[in-house]
Design a protein around this motif. Structure first.
Motif, PDB file in Angstrom:
ATOM      1  N   LEU A  94       0.832  -1.200   0.000  1.00  0.00           N
ATOM      2  CA  LEU A  94       0.000   0.000   0.000  1.00  0.00           C
ATOM      3  C   LEU A  94       0.867   1.250   0.000  1.00  0.00           C
ATOM      4  O   LEU A  94       1.862   1.333   0.723  1.00  0.00           O
ATOM      5  CB  LEU A  94      -0.896   0.002   1.242  1.00  0.00           C
ATOM      6  N   ARG A 119       0.852   4.659   1.308  1.00  0.00           N
ATOM      7  CA  ARG A 119       0.110   5.378   2.344  1.00  0.00           C
ATOM      8  C   ARG A 119       0.901   6.609   2.772  1.00  0.00           C
ATOM      9  O   ARG A 119       2.064   6.494   3.162  1.00  0.00           O
ATOM     10  CB  ARG A 119      -0.140   4.472   3.547  1.00  0.00           C
ATOM     11  N   GLY A 124       4.665   0.882   1.493  1.00  0.00           N
ATOM     12  CA  GLY A 124       4.457  -0.059   2.583  1.00  0.00           C
ATOM     13  C   GLY A 124       5.452  -1.201   2.614  1.00  0.00           C
ATOM     14  O   GLY A 124       5.520  -1.934   3.601  1.00  0.00           O
ATOM     15  N   ARG A 181      -2.677   2.054  -4.886  1.00  0.00           N
ATOM     16  CA  ARG A 181      -3.145   3.381  -4.481  1.00  0.00           C
ATOM     17  C   ARG A 181      -4.563   3.322  -3.890  1.00  0.00           C
ATOM     18  O   ARG A 181      -5.431   2.618  -4.419  1.00  0.00           O
ATOM     19  CB  ARG A 181      -3.135   4.329  -5.680  1.00  0.00           C
ATOM     20  N   THR A 182      -4.735   4.033  -2.778  1.00  0.00           N
ATOM     21  CA  THR A 182      -6.050   4.161  -2.143  1.00  0.00           C
ATOM     22  C   THR A 182      -6.177   5.600  -1.666  1.00  0.00           C
ATOM     23  O   THR A 182      -5.220   6.391  -1.819  1.00  0.00           O
ATOM     24  CB  THR A 182      -6.156   3.209  -0.924  1.00  0.00           C
ATOM     25  N   GLU A 239      -5.760   6.639   1.064  1.00  0.00           N
ATOM     26  CA  GLU A 239      -4.741   6.863   2.088  1.00  0.00           C
ATOM     27  C   GLU A 239      -3.390   7.234   1.508  1.00  0.00           C
ATOM     28  O   GLU A 239      -2.445   7.539   2.249  1.00  0.00           O
ATOM     29  CB  GLU A 239      -4.563   5.599   2.942  1.00  0.00           C
ATOM     30  N   SER A 240      -3.281   7.198   0.194  1.00  0.00           N
ATOM     31  CA  SER A 240      -1.967   7.355  -0.436  1.00  0.00           C
ATOM     32  C   SER A 240      -1.414   8.763  -0.364  1.00  0.00           C
ATOM     33  O   SER A 240      -0.213   8.978  -0.550  1.00  0.00           O
ATOM     34  CB  SER A 240      -2.034   6.894  -1.889  1.00  0.00           C
TER      35      SER A 240
END
Length: 244
Positions: free
Chosen positions: A197, A199, A204, A238-239, A241-242
């Motif tokens: 991830l 973040r 991560g 990517r989310t 939270e990125s």
């Protein structure tokens, strides 16, 4: 390579399954029982060596006592012979010789019997040591059997966890496009981690914070485009939270 962003996010679940499998393998290889087993095996070997040493000492004393008894028997036989000769009416000169020999034999027999008594006392003490070392060996072997049993129980539990995780992983892996899964597997084989991830601008996998230039490039990359960490090479998922 392109893949739907939702599919890419699914790689995190796959990576978590792989991470758990890695942790299970690590627990199997570094189980605390392994050190306990090694120590217990050393203790058993030490008790066995001690028992062998004491038993050898006992056997040596038995042989020495048997030799002493045989010599005493020989002296007694010679003594009996001389007495029979005396009782048979030997001549004066022969009587003197026989009496002198008998005196020597009696003295010799007494010395041999004293030595035998000392050997028997030593043998008795060694026998106590034999019993003690046998008990200590039994305790050590029981402790070794106990820790081995605990280790087997823990291994069985780990095997169950692993089988469950592998089944879950296989189910998840089947949902990914072949090309994306192949890329993930190559990354995992090379890096140990296939996807991580992104973040707050940090990978991560390698835990490094990406610079603004890289973050800008990623931000401008289409959501269905697969991106990789410039530092460690894993797939970056990517989310929200990125931090893009």
């Amino acid at each position: 390579m392109k893949a739907d962003s939702a599919v890419q996010r699914g790689l995190l679940d796959l990576a978590e399954a792989d991470a758990e499998l890695t942790r299970i393998d690590h627990r199997r290889r570094t189980a605390p029982e392994l050190a306990e087993i090694a120590d217990a095996e050393k203790a058993v070997q030490a008790r066995r060596d001690a028992r062998v040493a004491v038993q050898t000492q006992a056997d040596d004393l038995d042989r020495e006592a048997a030799k002493q008894e045989k010599e005493i028997d020989a002296v007694r036989a010679r003594e009996d012979r001389d007495r029979k000769l005396l009782d048979g009416g030997a001549g004066a000169r022969q009587v003197a010789d026989l009496e002198h020999e008998l005196a020597s034999l009696i003295k010799r027999k007494a010395a041999l019997e004293d030595d035998l008594l000392e050997l028997m006392e030593r043998r008795e003490a060694v026998e106590a040591d034999c019993q003690h070392t046998a008990v200590e060996l039994e305790k050590a072997e029981a402790a070794l059997a106990d820790v081995r049993a605990r280790h087997q129980e823990n291994l069985a539990d780990l095997d169950t966890q692993q089988a469950r995780r592998e089944a879950e992983r296989a189910t998840r892996a089947a949902t990914f496009p072949e090309a994306l899964l192949a890329l993930y597997e190559r990354k995992r084989a090379a890096k140990g981690i296939g996807a991580a991830l992104l973040r707050a601008r940090r990978c991560g996998a390698c835990r490094l914070e990406l610079d603004r230039r890289v973050m800008s490039t990623i931000k401008d990359t289409a959501p269905d485009e697969v991106v990789e960490c410039e530092e460690c090479g894993v797939i970056l998922v990517r989310t929200p939270e990125s931090g893009l």
